[in-house]
Write a protein that holds these residues in place. Structure first.
Motif, PDB file in Angstrom:
ATOM      1  N   SER A  50       0.845  -1.187   0.000  1.00  0.00           N
ATOM      2  CA  SER A  50       0.000   0.000   0.000  1.00  0.00           C
ATOM      3  C   SER A  50       0.875   1.231   0.000  1.00  0.00           C
ATOM      4  O   SER A  50       1.932   1.248   0.641  1.00  0.00           O
ATOM      5  CB  SER A  50      -0.934   0.017   1.221  1.00  0.00           C
ATOM      6  OG  SER A  50      -0.181   0.095   2.410  1.00  0.00           O
ATOM      7  N   VAL A  51       0.482   2.243  -0.732  1.00  0.00           N
ATOM      8  CA  VAL A  51       1.238   3.482  -0.788  1.00  0.00           C
ATOM      9  C   VAL A  51       1.105   4.205   0.554  1.00  0.00           C
ATOM     10  O   VAL A  51       0.039   4.228   1.162  1.00  0.00           O
ATOM     11  CB  VAL A  51       0.729   4.375  -1.937  1.00  0.00           C
ATOM     12  CG1 VAL A  51       1.452   5.721  -1.930  1.00  0.00           C
ATOM     13  CG2 VAL A  51       0.928   3.683  -3.275  1.00  0.00           C
ATOM     14  N   GLY A  52       2.211   4.762   1.015  1.00  0.00           N
ATOM     15  CA  GLY A  52       2.173   5.537   2.248  1.00  0.00           C
ATOM     16  C   GLY A  52       2.739   4.816   3.453  1.00  0.00           C
ATOM     17  O   GLY A  52       2.919   5.418   4.504  1.00  0.00           O
ATOM     18  N   LYS A  53       3.018   3.495   3.309  1.00  0.00           N
ATOM     19  CA  LYS A  53       3.666   2.739   4.373  1.00  0.00           C
ATOM     20  C   LYS A  53       4.834   1.968   3.781  1.00  0.00           C
ATOM     21  O   LYS A  53       4.782   1.549   2.628  1.00  0.00           O
ATOM     22  CB  LYS A  53       2.679   1.796   5.059  1.00  0.00           C
ATOM     23  CG  LYS A  53       1.616   2.512   5.885  1.00  0.00           C
ATOM     24  CD  LYS A  53       0.803   1.530   6.702  1.00  0.00           C
ATOM     25  CE  LYS A  53      -0.181   2.253   7.607  1.00  0.00           C
ATOM     26  NZ  LYS A  53      -0.961   1.301   8.451  1.00  0.00           N
ATOM     27  N   ALA A  54       5.872   1.790   4.583  1.00  0.00           N
ATOM     28  CA  ALA A  54       7.100   1.157   4.097  1.00  0.00           C
ATOM     29  C   ALA A  54       7.104  -0.324   4.463  1.00  0.00           C
ATOM     30  O   ALA A  54       7.399  -0.687   5.605  1.00  0.00           O
ATOM     31  CB  ALA A  54       8.316   1.860   4.687  1.00  0.00           C
TER      32      ALA A  54
END
Length: 274
Positions: free
Chosen positions: A245-249
């Motif tokens: 998911s975009v926004g978490k590493a």
């Protein structure tokens, strides 16, 4: 989907250096000797590279009778593999309490001198009761030593290659797998395929890939020097990728042992992902 074991890694003392292996015995709580010790402050609060990057420079080894920790100036601390005859004392990891066996004043003084703060060294007790959070395990019960939350971390060579390609696009240096401190590194599967799978299987082996691993600032620390070469990386790049998911590493999958306690894993071992 076919894959195989590329490499195996253990980190006997939480947040110290790792040991690269070609063969390791799997236990219900992870690879043998992995994260069986933790360094705490005098109150029992765990200490990691997040707050003490010098820990990366301490290199562990295991011989027949000892855990051995070597400092950069080649001084050595020897800790018997035989558990100390002491009562369990408090260990606190991410706000949750468990227990550990204190390894005594000699180990505490040696580590305190190097880390420049008062610390204690503790090991997992024989009757370890530290459970993996049931949030991601449904009805399954699993235990872990002093790992952050799960007994195993599985990572993929092709996923690292994909990350390094994205870093190169940003004119940033490639990273070694050691930044992510995995236990089992697989090869042969497409990049980030591990995040779409739930099981890693081999002969008499079944691992449940139960949760993508969200990464922290330890991935920014050079695991040989303790230095941060590029502040915020690779976290910023991972956060911009969409493999979970975009926004978490995210990088790698947390896993628990469903079958294979006592099994010897080795590099080149054939696996299936599904």
């Amino acid at each position: 989907m076919s894959a195989c074991i590329h490499s195996l890694h253990i980190y006997p003392v939480k947040s110290l250096g790792g040991i690269d292996l070609t063969r390791s015995v799997l236990t219900a709580e992870g690879l043998c000797h992995d994260r069986r010790w933790v360094i705490t402050d005098e109150r029992g609060e765990f200490i990691t590279q997040r707050g003490c990057a010098r820990m990366a420079m301490l290199v562990p080894a295991i011989d027949e009778h000892h855990l051995i920790i070597q400092s950069p100036d080649r001084r050595h601390l020897y800790v018997s593999l035989a558990p100390p005859e002491v009562s369990p004392s408090r260990v606190r990891i991410f706000g949750k309490e468990c227990q550990g066996l204190d390894e005594g004043d000699e180990a505490a003084h040696w580590l305190s001198a190097f880390l420049e703060r008062p610390v204690r060294l503790k090991r997992v007790p024989r009757d370890n009761q530290r459970r993996v959070s049931p949030e991601h395990l449904d009805e399954h019960v699993a235990y872990t030593g002093f790992a952050d939350g799960y007994p195993l971390l599985v990572a993929s060579l092709s996923s690292l290659a994909a990350l390094n390609a994205r870093l190169a696009e940003r004119s940033l240096p490639a990273l070694p797998m050691s930044r992510f401190r995995p236990n089992i590194v697989i090869e042969g599967a497409p990049a980030f395929a591990e995040h779409g799978m739930t099981t890693l299987e081999g002969k008499s082996l079944s691992l449940w890939l139960c949760k993508p691993c969200e990464r922290c600032r330890i991935t920014t620390i050079n695991q040989c020097s303790g230095d941060i070469a590029v502040p915020g990386e690779p976290l910023k790049t991972l956060m911009a990728m969409d493999h979970v998911s975009v926004g978490k590493a995210f990088f790698g999958e947390n896993a628990v042992v469903m079958q294979g306690d006592g099994l010897a894993l080795h590099t080149g071992m054939a696996l299936r992902m599904r």
